[in-house]
Design a protein around this motif. Structure first.
Motif, PDB file in Angstrom:
ATOM      1  N   ILE A  86      -0.265 -18.244  28.701  1.00 25.99           N
ATOM      2  CA  ILE A  86       0.651 -17.995  27.592  1.00 25.99           C
ATOM      3  C   ILE A  86       0.556 -19.166  26.622  1.00 25.99           C
ATOM      4  O   ILE A  86       0.886 -20.303  26.968  1.00 25.99           O
ATOM      5  CB  ILE A  86       2.100 -17.824  28.073  1.00 25.99           C
ATOM      6  CG1 ILE A  86       2.173 -16.790  29.206  1.00 25.99           C
ATOM      7  CG2 ILE A  86       2.997 -17.435  26.902  1.00 25.99           C
ATOM      8  CD1 ILE A  86       1.663 -15.419  28.836  1.00 25.99           C
ATOM      9  N   ALA A  87       0.088 -18.890  25.405  1.00 25.38           N
ATOM     10  CA  ALA A  87      -0.087 -19.919  24.381  1.00 25.38           C
ATOM     11  C   ALA A  87       0.991 -19.768  23.310  1.00 25.38           C
ATOM     12  O   ALA A  87       1.251 -18.662  22.837  1.00 25.38           O
ATOM     13  CB  ALA A  87      -1.469 -19.800  23.748  1.00 25.38           C
ATOM     14  N   THR A  88       1.609 -20.888  22.941  1.00 20.58           N
ATOM     15  CA  THR A  88       2.642 -20.865  21.905  1.00 20.58           C
ATOM     16  C   THR A  88       2.379 -21.935  20.863  1.00 20.58           C
ATOM     17  O   THR A  88       1.904 -23.036  21.181  1.00 20.58           O
ATOM     18  CB  THR A  88       4.044 -21.083  22.505  1.00 20.58           C
ATOM     19  OG1 THR A  88       4.052 -22.317  23.242  1.00 20.58           O
ATOM     20  CG2 THR A  88       4.425 -19.950  23.437  1.00 20.58           C
ATOM     21  N   LYS A  89       2.709 -21.592  19.608  1.00 22.48           N
ATOM     22  CA  LYS A  89       2.552 -22.539  18.500  1.00 22.48           C
ATOM     23  C   LYS A  89       3.327 -22.013  17.303  1.00 22.48           C
ATOM     24  O   LYS A  89       3.116 -20.884  16.866  1.00 22.48           O
ATOM     25  CB  LYS A  89       1.072 -22.703  18.125  1.00 22.48           C
ATOM     26  CG  LYS A  89       0.822 -23.635  16.944  1.00 22.48           C
ATOM     27  CD  LYS A  89      -0.655 -23.649  16.580  1.00 22.48           C
ATOM     28  CE  LYS A  89      -0.909 -24.485  15.333  1.00 22.48           C
ATOM     29  NZ  LYS A  89      -2.327 -24.435  14.918  1.00 22.48           N
ATOM     30  N   GLY A  90       4.238 -22.845  16.800  1.00 25.00           N
ATOM     31  CA  GLY A  90       4.971 -22.493  15.588  1.00 25.00           C
ATOM     32  C   GLY A  90       5.678 -21.159  15.649  1.00 25.00           C
ATOM     33  O   GLY A  90       5.710 -20.408  14.663  1.00 25.00           O
ATOM     34  N   THR A 150       3.247 -16.487  19.812  1.00 24.82           N
ATOM     35  CA  THR A 150       2.868 -16.431  21.223  1.00 24.82           C
ATOM     36  C   THR A 150       1.645 -15.547  21.394  1.00 24.82           C
ATOM     37  O   THR A 150       1.568 -14.470  20.801  1.00 24.82           O
ATOM     38  CB  THR A 150       4.015 -15.871  22.086  1.00 24.82           C
ATOM     39  OG1 THR A 150       5.164 -16.716  21.954  1.00 24.82           O
ATOM     40  CG2 THR A 150       3.610 -15.809  23.556  1.00 24.82           C
ATOM     41  N   LYS A 151       0.686 -16.037  22.193  1.00 23.12           N
ATOM     42  CA  LYS A 151      -0.507 -15.250  22.516  1.00 23.12           C
ATOM     43  C   LYS A 151      -0.706 -15.245  24.024  1.00 23.12           C
ATOM     44  O   LYS A 151      -0.421 -16.243  24.695  1.00 23.12           O
ATOM     45  CB  LYS A 151      -1.753 -15.826  21.831  1.00 23.12           C
ATOM     46  CG  LYS A 151      -1.752 -15.715  20.310  1.00 23.12           C
ATOM     47  CD  LYS A 151      -3.076 -16.206  19.731  1.00 23.12           C
ATOM     48  CE  LYS A 151      -3.112 -16.071  18.211  1.00 23.12           C
ATOM     49  NZ  LYS A 151      -4.415 -16.517  17.658  1.00 23.12           N
ATOM     50  N   ARG A 152      -1.201 -14.131  24.547  1.00 22.83           N
ATOM     51  CA  ARG A 152      -1.543 -14.027  25.968  1.00 22.83           C
ATOM     52  C   ARG A 152      -3.060 -14.014  26.082  1.00 22.83           C
ATOM     53  O   ARG A 152      -3.732 -13.155  25.512  1.00 22.83           O
ATOM     54  CB  ARG A 152      -0.957 -12.764  26.576  1.00 22.83           C
ATOM     55  CG  ARG A 152       0.559 -12.720  26.525  1.00 22.83           C
ATOM     56  CD  ARG A 152       1.148 -11.790  27.580  1.00 22.83           C
ATOM     57  NE  ARG A 152       0.457 -10.519  27.696  1.00 22.83           N
ATOM     58  CZ  ARG A 152       0.582  -9.710  28.742  1.00 22.83           C
ATOM     59  NH1 ARG A 152       1.339 -10.053  29.759  1.00 22.83           N
ATOM     60  NH2 ARG A 152      -0.046  -8.547  28.769  1.00 22.83           N
ATOM     61  N   TRP A 177      -2.031 -25.557  20.135  1.00 20.89           N
ATOM     62  CA  TRP A 177      -1.350 -24.558  20.944  1.00 20.89           C
ATOM     63  C   TRP A 177      -0.915 -25.189  22.267  1.00 20.89           C
ATOM     64  O   TRP A 177      -1.653 -25.948  22.882  1.00 20.89           O
ATOM     65  CB  TRP A 177      -2.253 -23.361  21.213  1.00 20.89           C
ATOM     66  CG  TRP A 177      -2.519 -22.510  20.005  1.00 20.89           C
ATOM     67  CD1 TRP A 177      -3.477 -22.714  19.050  1.00 20.89           C
ATOM     68  CD2 TRP A 177      -1.824 -21.326  19.618  1.00 20.89           C
ATOM     69  NE1 TRP A 177      -3.417 -21.732  18.088  1.00 20.89           N
ATOM     70  CE2 TRP A 177      -2.412 -20.858  18.412  1.00 20.89           C
ATOM     71  CE3 TRP A 177      -0.762 -20.596  20.173  1.00 20.89           C
ATOM     72  CZ2 TRP A 177      -1.963 -19.713  17.760  1.00 20.89           C
ATOM     73  CZ3 TRP A 177      -0.321 -19.453  19.527  1.00 20.89           C
ATOM     74  CH2 TRP A 177      -0.916 -19.019  18.333  1.00 20.89           C
ATOM     75  N   LYS A 178       0.303 -24.868  22.710  1.00 13.70           N
ATOM     76  CA  LYS A 178       0.810 -25.316  24.004  1.00 13.70           C
ATOM     77  C   LYS A 178       0.543 -24.234  25.038  1.00 13.70           C
ATOM     78  O   LYS A 178       0.847 -23.058  24.804  1.00 13.70           O
ATOM     79  CB  LYS A 178       2.317 -25.608  23.930  1.00 13.70           C
ATOM     80  CG  LYS A 178       2.697 -26.639  22.879  1.00 13.70           C
ATOM     81  CD  LYS A 178       2.055 -27.988  23.146  1.00 13.70           C
ATOM     82  CE  LYS A 178       2.476 -29.023  22.104  1.00 13.70           C
ATOM     83  NZ  LYS A 178       1.778 -30.314  22.290  1.00 13.70           N
ATOM     84  N   MET A 179      -0.005 -24.631  26.182  1.00 18.21           N
ATOM     85  CA  MET A 179      -0.458 -23.670  27.178  1.00 18.21           C
ATOM     86  C   MET A 179       0.448 -23.657  28.413  1.00 18.21           C
ATOM     87  O   MET A 179       0.776 -24.709  28.961  1.00 18.21           O
ATOM     88  CB  MET A 179      -1.896 -23.982  27.594  1.00 18.21           C
ATOM     89  CG  MET A 179      -2.895 -23.992  26.454  1.00 18.21           C
ATOM     90  SD  MET A 179      -3.039 -22.373  25.658  1.00 18.21           S
ATOM     91  CE  MET A 179      -4.127 -22.782  24.270  1.00 18.21           C
ATOM     92  N   ASP A 180       0.810 -22.467  28.836  1.00 22.06           N
ATOM     93  CA  ASP A 180       1.587 -22.265  30.057  1.00 22.06           C
ATOM     94  C   ASP A 180       0.725 -21.468  31.036  1.00 22.06           C
ATOM     95  O   ASP A 180       0.389 -20.310  30.783  1.00 22.06           O
ATOM     96  CB  ASP A 180       2.876 -21.500  29.725  1.00 22.06           C
ATOM     97  CG  ASP A 180       3.719 -21.204  30.964  1.00 22.06           C
ATOM     98  OD1 ASP A 180       3.322 -21.599  32.081  1.00 22.06           O
ATOM     99  OD2 ASP A 180       4.781 -20.559  30.807  1.00 22.06           O
ATOM    100  N   PHE A 181       0.366 -22.099  32.164  1.00 27.75           N
ATOM    101  CA  PHE A 181      -0.528 -21.485  33.147  1.00 27.75           C
ATOM    102  C   PHE A 181       0.226 -20.913  34.349  1.00 27.75           C
ATOM    103  O   PHE A 181      -0.399 -20.497  35.323  1.00 27.75           O
ATOM    104  CB  PHE A 181      -1.543 -22.518  33.647  1.00 27.75           C
ATOM    105  CG  PHE A 181      -2.476 -23.035  32.593  1.00 27.75           C
ATOM    106  CD1 PHE A 181      -3.688 -22.410  32.348  1.00 27.75           C
ATOM    107  CD2 PHE A 181      -2.146 -24.155  31.842  1.00 27.75           C
ATOM    108  CE1 PHE A 181      -4.559 -22.884  31.382  1.00 27.75           C
ATOM    109  CE2 PHE A 181      -3.011 -24.647  30.862  1.00 27.75           C
ATOM    110  CZ  PHE A 181      -4.214 -24.008  30.636  1.00 27.75           C
TER     111      PHE A 181
END
Length: 207
Positions: free
Chosen positions: A63-67, A70-72, A90-94
């Motif tokens: 899960i990538a987030t920025k501004g 959100t993108k998967r 982008w900040k990544m959530d694994f």
């Protein structure tokens, strides 16, 4: 050259190593170089498999987030776009990868079974960029497919760099493995491991 390759892993961000970890790696490198000089090594074979898109396929996402966006990102796309997106901020959530969702056999599942027949379950390993917390889920999934390697043979590095996998493989060499089969779906990981193993007096097959 081995030390230079591994040195790339002492980089920045969450993967930056502590002085204690650096010292441990230096000891592993020294031991590997010492073993590499020996000419009377007893043959010890081992097989080392990536998990995602290699032994198994699952519906898990980074899960990538920025501004506010959100993108998967599915696992098969991560080696292609991940590094670029991180550099873009982008900040990544694994955390989704701590489970195996809708797991199914990957292209190297049968090869892993064949290697277990050849080397035994104690000498076959999963080496994944997933976090250490994924170990139990991967172990249970493999058992459902008829693969029962020791749970401790499943290593989640929590690190997606090729240098991290190369360092881990070097550690296995320092433990006495000298006939090594390694397979990964990310070309950067393949190159890093091949660069390290090619410096040693070792029989290896990196794919």
């Amino acid at each position: 050259k081995v030390a230079n390759i591994i040195g790339k892993n002492y980089s920045k961000g969450k993967n930056k190593k502590t002085p204690q970890e650096v010292l441990k790696d230096i000891k592993i490198i020294d031991k590997a170089i010492e073993l590499g000089r020996k000419r009377d090594k007893k043959k010890r074979g081992g097989s080392f498999f990536d998990f995602d898109e290699t032994v198994g396929i699952s519906d898990n996402y980074v899960i990538a987030t920025k501004g506010g966006k959100t993108k998967r990102i599915p696992s098969d796309k991560w080696p292609v776009v991940g590094e670029k997106m991180v550099k873009e901020g982008w900040k990544m959530d694994f955390s989704d990868f701590n489970k195996v969702t809708k797991g199914r056999p990957g292209p190297l599942m049968q090869k892993m079974k064949n290697q277990i027949e050849k080397f035994g379950p104690d000498n076959v390993f999963i080496l994944t960029a997933r976090a250490p917390e994924s170990q139990s889920a991967i172990h249970e999934y493999l058992k459902s497919e008829g693969i029962n390697i020791p749970k401790e043979n499943i290593t989640g590095l929590g690190n997606s760099t090729g240098e991290a996998k190369a360092m881990w493989m070097l550690e296995k060499f320092s433990e006495g493995y000298n006939d090594m089969y390694f397979v990964d779906d990310a070309i950067s990981n393949v190159k890093a491991v091949k660069d390290v193993l090619s410096q040693l007096d070792i029989k290896s097959n990196v794919q």
